[in-house]
Design a protein around this motif. Structure first.
Motif, PDB file in Angstrom:
ATOM      1  N   ASP A 346       0.793  -1.462   0.151  1.00 44.13           N
ATOM      2  CA  ASP A 346      -0.050   0.084  -0.082  1.00 44.13           C
ATOM      3  C   ASP A 346       0.974   1.337   0.034  1.00 44.13           C
ATOM      4  O   ASP A 346       0.430   2.218   0.083  1.00 44.13           O
ATOM      5  CB  ASP A 346      -0.856  -0.098   1.056  1.00 44.13           C
ATOM      6  CG  ASP A 346      -0.356  -0.153   2.485  1.00 44.13           C
ATOM      7  OD1 ASP A 346       1.107   0.039   2.666  1.00 44.13           O
ATOM      8  OD2 ASP A 346      -0.907  -0.440   3.576  1.00 44.13           O
ATOM      9  N   LEU A 347       2.041   0.983   0.131  1.00 43.36           N
ATOM     10  CA  LEU A 347       3.036   2.165  -0.367  1.00 43.36           C
ATOM     11  C   LEU A 347       3.352   3.090   1.048  1.00 43.36           C
ATOM     12  O   LEU A 347       3.725   4.035   1.045  1.00 43.36           O
ATOM     13  CB  LEU A 347       2.899   3.107  -1.374  1.00 43.36           C
ATOM     14  CG  LEU A 347       2.838   2.291  -2.703  1.00 43.36           C
ATOM     15  CD1 LEU A 347       2.689   3.397  -4.072  1.00 43.36           C
ATOM     16  CD2 LEU A 347       3.982   1.345  -2.907  1.00 43.36           C
ATOM     17  N   LYS A 348       2.673   2.631   2.336  1.00 42.71           N
ATOM     18  CA  LYS A 348       2.782   3.402   3.306  1.00 42.71           C
ATOM     19  C   LYS A 348       3.992   3.170   4.217  1.00 42.71           C
ATOM     20  O   LYS A 348       4.734   2.025   3.921  1.00 42.71           O
ATOM     21  CB  LYS A 348       1.412   3.049   4.311  1.00 42.71           C
ATOM     22  CG  LYS A 348       0.143   3.535   3.641  1.00 42.71           C
ATOM     23  CD  LYS A 348      -1.005   3.193   4.513  1.00 42.71           C
ATOM     24  CE  LYS A 348      -2.344   3.471   3.953  1.00 42.71           C
ATOM     25  NZ  LYS A 348      -3.661   3.109   4.680  1.00 42.71           N
ATOM     26  N   PRO A 349       4.193   3.903   5.140  1.00 40.52           N
ATOM     27  CA  PRO A 349       5.596   3.795   5.751  1.00 40.52           C
ATOM     28  C   PRO A 349       6.178   2.559   6.202  1.00 40.52           C
ATOM     29  O   PRO A 349       7.054   1.938   5.942  1.00 40.52           O
ATOM     30  CB  PRO A 349       5.534   4.810   6.718  1.00 40.52           C
ATOM     31  CG  PRO A 349       4.477   5.948   6.334  1.00 40.52           C
ATOM     32  CD  PRO A 349       3.519   4.961   5.685  1.00 40.52           C
ATOM     33  N   PHE A 350       5.121   1.876   6.832  1.00 38.84           N
ATOM     34  CA  PHE A 350       5.724   0.479   7.308  1.00 38.84           C
ATOM     35  C   PHE A 350       5.661  -0.421   6.582  1.00 38.84           C
ATOM     36  O   PHE A 350       6.774  -1.485   6.331  1.00 38.84           O
ATOM     37  CB  PHE A 350       4.479  -0.137   8.628  1.00 38.84           C
ATOM     38  CG  PHE A 350       4.846   0.486   9.859  1.00 38.84           C
ATOM     39  CD1 PHE A 350       5.928   1.291  10.172  1.00 38.84           C
ATOM     40  CD2 PHE A 350       3.819   0.396  10.979  1.00 38.84           C
ATOM     41  CE1 PHE A 350       6.192   1.712  11.486  1.00 38.84           C
ATOM     42  CE2 PHE A 350       4.271   0.787  12.131  1.00 38.84           C
ATOM     43  CZ  PHE A 350       5.216   1.756  12.343  1.00 38.84           C
ATOM     44  N   ALA A 351       5.063  -0.501   5.226  1.00 35.56           N
ATOM     45  CA  ALA A 351       5.004  -1.453   4.251  1.00 35.56           C
ATOM     46  C   ALA A 351       6.465  -1.062   3.438  1.00 35.56           C
ATOM     47  O   ALA A 351       7.116  -2.289   3.164  1.00 35.56           O
ATOM     48  CB  ALA A 351       3.883  -1.385   3.228  1.00 35.56           C
ATOM     49  N   ASN A 352       6.811   0.110   3.389  1.00 34.09           N
ATOM     50  CA  ASN A 352       7.900   0.506   2.564  1.00 34.09           C
ATOM     51  C   ASN A 352       9.106   0.082   3.568  1.00 34.09           C
ATOM     52  O   ASN A 352      10.133  -0.637   3.079  1.00 34.09           O
ATOM     53  CB  ASN A 352       8.026   1.890   2.415  1.00 34.09           C
ATOM     54  CG  ASN A 352       7.199   2.686   1.351  1.00 34.09           C
ATOM     55  OD1 ASN A 352       6.794   1.585   0.665  1.00 34.09           O
ATOM     56  ND2 ASN A 352       6.818   3.612   1.236  1.00 34.09           N
ATOM     57  N   GLU A 353       9.195   0.244   4.779  1.00 33.48           N
ATOM     58  CA  GLU A 353      10.402  -0.132   5.745  1.00 33.48           C
ATOM     59  C   GLU A 353      10.194  -1.487   5.806  1.00 33.48           C
ATOM     60  O   GLU A 353      11.505  -2.120   5.634  1.00 33.48           O
ATOM     61  CB  GLU A 353      10.118   0.279   7.172  1.00 33.48           C
ATOM     62  CG  GLU A 353      10.191   1.763   7.166  1.00 33.48           C
ATOM     63  CD  GLU A 353      10.158   2.464   8.586  1.00 33.48           C
ATOM     64  OE1 GLU A 353      10.579   1.305   9.650  1.00 33.48           O
ATOM     65  OE2 GLU A 353       9.480   3.310   8.772  1.00 33.48           O
ATOM     66  N   GLY A 354       9.207  -2.322   5.698  1.00 36.73           N
ATOM     67  CA  GLY A 354       9.240  -3.864   5.465  1.00 36.73           C
ATOM     68  C   GLY A 354      10.038  -4.254   4.288  1.00 36.73           C
ATOM     69  O   GLY A 354      10.439  -5.375   4.180  1.00 36.73           O
ATOM     70  N   LEU A 355      10.087  -3.415   3.329  1.00 36.77           N
ATOM     71  CA  LEU A 355      10.795  -3.838   2.107  1.00 36.77           C
ATOM     72  C   LEU A 355      12.129  -4.308   2.181  1.00 36.77           C
ATOM     73  O   LEU A 355      12.939  -4.961   1.340  1.00 36.77           O
ATOM     74  CB  LEU A 355      10.477  -2.772   0.807  1.00 36.77           C
ATOM     75  CG  LEU A 355       9.137  -2.650   0.290  1.00 36.77           C
ATOM     76  CD1 LEU A 355       9.215  -1.551  -0.531  1.00 36.77           C
ATOM     77  CD2 LEU A 355       8.775  -3.743  -0.412  1.00 36.77           C
ATOM     78  N   ARG A 356      12.688  -3.427   3.206  1.00 39.10           N
ATOM     79  CA  ARG A 356      14.333  -3.915   3.496  1.00 39.10           C
ATOM     80  C   ARG A 356      14.201  -5.437   4.143  1.00 39.10           C
ATOM     81  O   ARG A 356      15.123  -6.322   3.516  1.00 39.10           O
ATOM     82  CB  ARG A 356      14.872  -3.063   4.586  1.00 39.10           C
ATOM     83  CG  ARG A 356      14.855  -1.549   4.046  1.00 39.10           C
ATOM     84  CD  ARG A 356      15.922  -0.957   5.309  1.00 39.10           C
ATOM     85  NE  ARG A 356      16.485   0.364   4.795  1.00 39.10           N
ATOM     86  CZ  ARG A 356      15.395   1.543   5.034  1.00 39.10           C
ATOM     87  NH1 ARG A 356      14.211   1.195   5.786  1.00 39.10           N
ATOM     88  NH2 ARG A 356      15.468   2.747   4.947  1.00 39.10           N
ATOM     89  N   ASN A 357      13.492  -5.732   4.832  1.00 36.49           N
ATOM     90  CA  ASN A 357      13.262  -7.261   5.251  1.00 36.49           C
ATOM     91  C   ASN A 357      13.130  -8.076   4.079  1.00 36.49           C
ATOM     92  O   ASN A 357      13.593  -9.242   3.789  1.00 36.49           O
ATOM     93  CB  ASN A 357      12.035  -7.496   6.163  1.00 36.49           C
ATOM     94  CG  ASN A 357      12.372  -6.819   7.599  1.00 36.49           C
ATOM     95  OD1 ASN A 357      13.505  -6.326   7.939  1.00 36.49           O
ATOM     96  ND2 ASN A 357      11.480  -6.259   8.217  1.00 36.49           N
TER      97      ASN A 357
END
Length: 473
Positions: A346-357
């Motif tokens: 959904d391109l929201k902050p937590f979803a984006n940060e999760g992309l590192r994982n």
């Protein structure tokens, strides 16, 4: 000769009734001068209209100031907002160095012109006005007009035709045409749908992408590896009222990955009732939570799905694996088994940060795959999912969010966007009322509301994914 946009109820009818039957003949292009479903590298065009059956030389052969004199034509569902598709048309024209592009949903008709690496809107009218404006349209992209432009522009040609899936009648092809349909194109492709952040649309993507592909005549298998079993529910396999009637607890994906010499996919797969044509589904179960402890101690469990999928490679065209929002064993099994990966977000902050994982997880799995002589996972891209429909957000914020995905996290972004719409939630919440008993009857968006904007968006997604993996219906 007039055109009535009311005759076009879906994208296919925009293609056939507006472009093939009306527009191309009116512009002077006979059957030898246009091609449908044209694939050029990673780009797949709805239509390409030419002055001759031979495509002009590649853009490397002449400066960008002299683009190819031809027309790309893209047809969209009548309910699609064309503004959402301008970015893709720009990529097509700039990548191929094609001078003109037509974008239409039958109600809105637009012509764009390539300028440098961008495109400019040079003509627009309503569908009802096309007949009255035909003289102006001909003066821009009519065959006679383009022939005059070509005569004044010195261009070379290459000696092969545009590669097309099905040869058009009346075109004489060289003895050794370039073929896009290779042996790889008809092999089973396995796609994992994964993000370690929950609530980003993995289930919605899995169910509706499967339905879209099935409607194209492809044989599709869904595998649910998430203990929440949301995809199992959305596929219509959880219609029992209580635990006593639960037929899934003893026959689900756990059996497939736990037992090496039994419980093969044809034995466990069920027919989902969420769409037609039917799709096979390997269900999940809530018991997967505690059963993971058993599988962790069984090293071979990581490979069982790979082995059992190999046994049915001739039975399916596409396998879609829904995954848990975690880094657990089931997620590992999915990424070990897949060929490709879609990352809904959904391109929201937590979803984006999760992309590192996600990125680190892919690297870990790829290293593991290398020990078993398996190629690395091919990431198809981040899928913008559950996106707000606010116009200002779409225009000002969404492009910046998509840019961050590539620049900061290193993932490509799919061109299709899936917006958050009520029809999608109503489809999965659909039920049948029998007396005072309410029985779940979830449907895909194509079976719940086939003419909706959401259905058109998932149709676009299916086309994009099939193009990227080289599978043609």
């Amino acid at each position: 000769m007039n055109f009535n946009p009311q005759l076009c109820r879906n994208e296919s009818e925009v293609e056939s009734k507006l472009i093939v039957q009306y527009l191309l003949p009116m512009l002077g292009y006979d059957a030898s001068k246009w091609h449908q479903e044209v694939a050029l590298g990673s780009i797949r065009l709805d239509f390409l209209a030419l002055i001759s059956p031979i495509i002009p030389a590649s853009s490397n052969s002449f400066p960008k100031a002299s683009p190819k004199i031809c027309v790309v034509m893209e047809a969209k569902h009548p309910k699609q907002n064309l503004n959402f598709h301008v970015r893709r048309l720009r990529r097509y024209l700039s990548s191929l160095q094609v001078l003109y592009g037509v974008l239409t949903n039958s109600k809105d008709f637009r012509i764009y012109e390539l300028e440098g690496d961008g495109i400019n809107l040079i003509f627009q009218c309503q569908g009802l006005e096309i007949a009255d404006k035909m003289a102006k349209i001909k003066d821009i992209i009519g065959r006679d007009k383009l022939a005059g432009l070509e005569a004044s522009q010195s261009q070379s040609s290459i000696d092969f035709p545009i590669p097309i899936p099905i040869p058009i009648k009346n075109i004489t092809l060289p003895s050794e045409p370039i073929s896009l349909v290779t042996s790889e194109s008809i092999t089973m492709k396995t796609i994992a749908i994964y993000h370690n952040k929950g609530g980003v649309g993995k289930t919605t993507t899995t169910i509706n992408l499967a339905a879209a592909m099935s409607r194209k005549g492809l044989k599709v298998l869904i595998i649910d590896l998430d203990s929440q079993a949301n995809t199992t529910y959305a596929a219509g396999l959880m219609k029992f009222a209580n635990e006593d009637d639960d037929m899934l607890k003893d026959s689900n994906v756990y059996n497939v990955i736990h037992y090496p010499r039994s419980n093969y996919i044809p034995e466990i797969a069920l027919k989902g009732s969420f769409t037609y044509p039917e799709v096979d589904v390997i269900p999940a179960h809530i018991n997967l939570i505690w059963q993971e402890n058993t599988l962790v101690d069984q090293e071979s469990s990581k490979f069982q799905l790979v082995k059992k999928l190999e046994l049915v490679k001739d039975q399916y065209d596409v396998v879609l694996i829904d995954t848990p929002p975690s880094l657990n064993l089931y997620a590992k099994i999915a990424l070990i088994a897949c060929d490709y990966l879609i990352i809904p977000s959904d391109l929201k902050p937590f979803a984006n940060e999760g992309l590192r994982n996600v990125r680190n997880f892919i690297q870990e799995i790829d290293e593991f795959r290398s020990y078993t002589n398996r190629n690395g996972i091919k990431v198809l891209g981040v899928l913008p999912s559950k996106i707000l429909t606010n116009a200002n957000y779409i225009k000002a914020t969404l492009p910046k969010q998509e840019k961050v995905i590539t620049e900061r996290y290193g993932f490509p972004v799919l061109e299709t966007r899936i917006f958050q719409r009520e029809d999608l939630s109503r489809a999965v919440d659909n039920f049948i009322l029998e007396g005072d008993i309410q029985t779940p009857d979830p449907k895909s968006i194509f079976d719940f509301k086939p003419d909706s904007i959401s259905a058109a968006e998932f149709e676009e997604l299916a086309n994009e994914i099939l193009n990227k993996i080289g599978t043609r219906p």
